[in-house]
Design a protein around this motif. Structure first.
Motif, PDB file in Angstrom:
ATOM      1  N   VAL A 218       0.871  -1.174   0.000  1.00  0.00           N
ATOM      2  CA  VAL A 218       0.000   0.000   0.000  1.00  0.00           C
ATOM      3  C   VAL A 218       0.904   1.219   0.000  1.00  0.00           C
ATOM      4  O   VAL A 218       2.056   1.151   0.453  1.00  0.00           O
ATOM      5  N   GLY A 219       0.407   2.328  -0.520  1.00  0.00           N
ATOM      6  CA  GLY A 219       1.269   3.494  -0.574  1.00  0.00           C
ATOM      7  C   GLY A 219       0.597   4.732  -1.088  1.00  0.00           C
ATOM      8  O   GLY A 219      -0.641   4.833  -1.105  1.00  0.00           O
ATOM      9  N   VAL A 220       1.417   5.676  -1.530  1.00  0.00           N
ATOM     10  CA  VAL A 220       0.950   6.967  -2.047  1.00  0.00           C
ATOM     11  C   VAL A 220       1.775   7.286  -3.288  1.00  0.00           C
ATOM     12  O   VAL A 220       2.992   7.066  -3.306  1.00  0.00           O
ATOM     13  N   ASN A 235       7.290  14.790 -17.720  1.00  0.00           N
ATOM     14  CA  ASN A 235       6.568  13.989 -16.730  1.00  0.00           C
ATOM     15  C   ASN A 235       7.462  13.674 -15.539  1.00  0.00           C
ATOM     16  O   ASN A 235       8.606  13.228 -15.710  1.00  0.00           O
ATOM     17  N   ALA A 236       6.939  13.896 -14.341  1.00  0.00           N
ATOM     18  CA  ALA A 236       7.665  13.557 -13.119  1.00  0.00           C
ATOM     19  C   ALA A 236       6.738  12.758 -12.205  1.00  0.00           C
ATOM     20  O   ALA A 236       5.559  13.108 -12.042  1.00  0.00           O
ATOM     21  N   ASP A 237       7.254  11.667 -11.638  1.00  0.00           N
ATOM     22  CA  ASP A 237       6.461  10.808 -10.765  1.00  0.00           C
ATOM     23  C   ASP A 237       7.279  10.422  -9.538  1.00  0.00           C
ATOM     24  O   ASP A 237       8.500  10.245  -9.623  1.00  0.00           O
ATOM     25  N   ALA A 238       6.588  10.270  -8.426  1.00  0.00           N
ATOM     26  CA  ALA A 238       7.226   9.809  -7.196  1.00  0.00           C
ATOM     27  C   ALA A 238       6.226   8.945  -6.442  1.00  0.00           C
ATOM     28  O   ALA A 238       5.014   9.211  -6.465  1.00  0.00           O
ATOM     29  N   SER A 239       6.713   7.895  -5.801  1.00  0.00           N
ATOM     30  CA  SER A 239       5.805   7.026  -5.050  1.00  0.00           C
ATOM     31  C   SER A 239       6.504   6.444  -3.829  1.00  0.00           C
ATOM     32  O   SER A 239       7.739   6.295  -3.805  1.00  0.00           O
ATOM     33  N   TRP A 240       5.695   6.129  -2.850  1.00  0.00           N
ATOM     34  CA  TRP A 240       6.146   5.393  -1.669  1.00  0.00           C
ATOM     35  C   TRP A 240       5.220   4.202  -1.495  1.00  0.00           C
ATOM     36  O   TRP A 240       3.998   4.355  -1.485  1.00  0.00           O
ATOM     37  N   ASP A 241       5.786   3.019  -1.423  1.00  0.00           N
ATOM     38  CA  ASP A 241       5.012   1.799  -1.201  1.00  0.00           C
ATOM     39  C   ASP A 241       5.573   1.078   0.010  1.00  0.00           C
ATOM     40  O   ASP A 241       6.795   0.950   0.156  1.00  0.00           O
ATOM     41  N   ARG A 242       4.672   0.591   0.842  1.00  0.00           N
ATOM     42  CA  ARG A 242       5.105  -0.203   1.992  1.00  0.00           C
ATOM     43  C   ARG A 242       4.628  -1.631   1.795  1.00  0.00           C
ATOM     44  O   ARG A 242       3.423  -1.881   1.671  1.00  0.00           O
ATOM     45  N   LEU A 243       5.577  -2.546   1.749  1.00  0.00           N
ATOM     46  CA  LEU A 243       5.234  -3.948   1.606  1.00  0.00           C
ATOM     47  C   LEU A 243       4.471  -4.406   2.843  1.00  0.00           C
ATOM     48  O   LEU A 243       4.846  -4.075   3.978  1.00  0.00           O
ATOM     49  N   ASP A 257      14.230  -3.661   3.445  1.00  0.00           N
ATOM     50  CA  ASP A 257      13.382  -2.549   3.888  1.00  0.00           C
ATOM     51  C   ASP A 257      11.971  -2.738   3.357  1.00  0.00           C
ATOM     52  O   ASP A 257      11.775  -3.012   2.169  1.00  0.00           O
ATOM     53  N   LYS A 258      10.982  -2.610   4.242  1.00  0.00           N
ATOM     54  CA  LYS A 258       9.580  -2.688   3.820  1.00  0.00           C
ATOM     55  C   LYS A 258       9.169  -1.467   3.013  1.00  0.00           C
ATOM     56  O   LYS A 258       8.222  -1.516   2.229  1.00  0.00           O
ATOM     57  N   ASN A 259       9.837  -0.343   3.247  1.00  0.00           N
ATOM     58  CA  ASN A 259       9.506   0.898   2.536  1.00  0.00           C
ATOM     59  C   ASN A 259      10.242   0.954   1.206  1.00  0.00           C
ATOM     60  O   ASN A 259      11.472   0.864   1.171  1.00  0.00           O
ATOM     61  N   GLN A 260       9.495   1.105   0.135  1.00  0.00           N
ATOM     62  CA  GLN A 260      10.062   1.120  -1.208  1.00  0.00           C
ATOM     63  C   GLN A 260       9.709   2.439  -1.888  1.00  0.00           C
ATOM     64  O   GLN A 260       8.526   2.810  -1.978  1.00  0.00           O
ATOM     65  N   TYR A 261      10.720   3.139  -2.381  1.00  0.00           N
ATOM     66  CA  TYR A 261      10.508   4.444  -3.016  1.00  0.00           C
ATOM     67  C   TYR A 261      10.861   4.370  -4.501  1.00  0.00           C
ATOM     68  O   TYR A 261      11.721   3.585  -4.912  1.00  0.00           O
ATOM     69  N   SER A 262      10.209   5.216  -5.283  1.00  0.00           N
ATOM     70  CA  SER A 262      10.490   5.261  -6.713  1.00  0.00           C
ATOM     71  C   SER A 262      10.338   6.688  -7.215  1.00  0.00           C
ATOM     72  O   SER A 262       9.437   7.416  -6.784  1.00  0.00           O
ATOM     73  N   PHE A 263      11.238   7.091  -8.115  1.00  0.00           N
ATOM     74  CA  PHE A 263      11.197   8.423  -8.719  1.00  0.00           C
ATOM     75  C   PHE A 263      11.465   8.284 -10.219  1.00  0.00           C
ATOM     76  O   PHE A 263      12.351   7.538 -10.630  1.00  0.00           O
TER      77      PHE A 263
END
Length: 276
Positions: A218-220, A235-243, A257-263
């Motif tokens: 789940v994330g934002v 285009n610019a994108d950013a997300s945070w997902d927590r496993l 790490d359960k926290n996964q980031y993407s840019f």
């Protein structure tokens, strides 16, 4: 003090009324300007409108990793599709129901490249292909996608989400909202399970574990899109997902790490084709 303040207010109001009457001035009500609307595009007789582009991606080295890498990527999205006899999807203003392809690529995971994974089996590059459907209003949207994964991992994976949308100008679109992802048992096993043989090969650093299917994270997610010249976009994108669930309980993730980031940052161009 109260009487003096009331007297000043009354005098000011009377003076303003007198001046308006003397000048015979009528001031119409001036409402606040309406929020910018999505710019309508004239597709003419074109039946297929899509975007192609390139982007740079910063994401974890592997699912559950606490280290990151930079990779090139491709941008492909369908903006409008007209199928004779079936109807059209998408539209000139970008609002309403749309359907299109959904793709994703998950890079290979090699134990030789990561000392913390010694003893685990390698997972080759996984390719995912499927469809995405969405419905967009002026200031919000909902979407969902489903893909079949093959290559390194096999199974089904998908995601869903909703966004609030802001359009400060006709050329800028901002989105922000929650996301959730799902995966089948086969997909989860390939990335998060640890077999007894792998547990022994790792010297006991990883205990045997059997991951099941279900909610993976789940994330934002947030995005910004700018049309800097007609049909060209930044285009610019950013997300945070927590496993979560079985993914989060995996010994592989517990070591990472359960926290996964993407840019991502990319540029794309709109193309139009007359197919029928």
């Amino acid at each position: 003090m109260a009487l003096r303040f009331a007297s000043v207010v009354a005098t000011t109001l009377l003076a303003s009324t007198a001046l308006a009457s003397a000048a015979d001035v009528s001031v119409p009500y001036d409402p606040a300007p309406a929020a910018p609307q999505p710019a309508a595009i004239d597709y003419g007789g074109d039946d297929f409108v899509f975007e192609l582009g390139i982007k740079g991606v910063v994401d974890p080295e592997y699912l559950g990793s606490d280290e990151y890498r930079v990779l090139p990527g491709a941008i492909f999205s369908v903006e409008y599709l007209n199928l004779p006899g079936l109807g059209s999807f998408g539209g000139p203003d970008g609002l309403g129901f749309s359907i299109g392809p959904s793709f994703n690529v998950v890079g290979e995971r090699k134990a030789d490249d990561h000392s913390e994974l010694q003893g685990l089996d390698d997972v080759d590059t996984t390719y995912e292909a499927g469809i995405k459907v969405s419905y967009e209003w002026q200031n919000a949207e909902i979407y969902g996608s489903a893909r079949y994964a093959f290559g390194g991992a096999e199974g089904f994976v998908g995601d869903a989400g909703a966004n609030l949308i802001a359009r400060p100008t006709e050329t800028v679109t901002l989105k922000l909202g929650p996301t959730v992802s799902f995966a089948s048992k086969g997909y989860m096993e390939d990335y998060f399970s640890v077999s007894p043989a792998e547990s022994i090969a790792s010297g006991g650093r990883f205990s045997a574990y059997d991951a099941g299917g279900g909610v993976k994270s789940v994330g934002v997610a947030a995005s910004a899109r700018y049309e800097f010249t007609p049909d060209w976009f930044l285009n610019a994108d950013a997300s945070w997902d927590r496993l979560v669930g079985d993914a989060a309980d995996s010994p592989i993730v517990e070591a990472g790490d359960k926290n996964q980031y993407s840019f991502t940052l990319g540029v794309s161009k709109r193309f139009s084709l007359d197919l029928f």
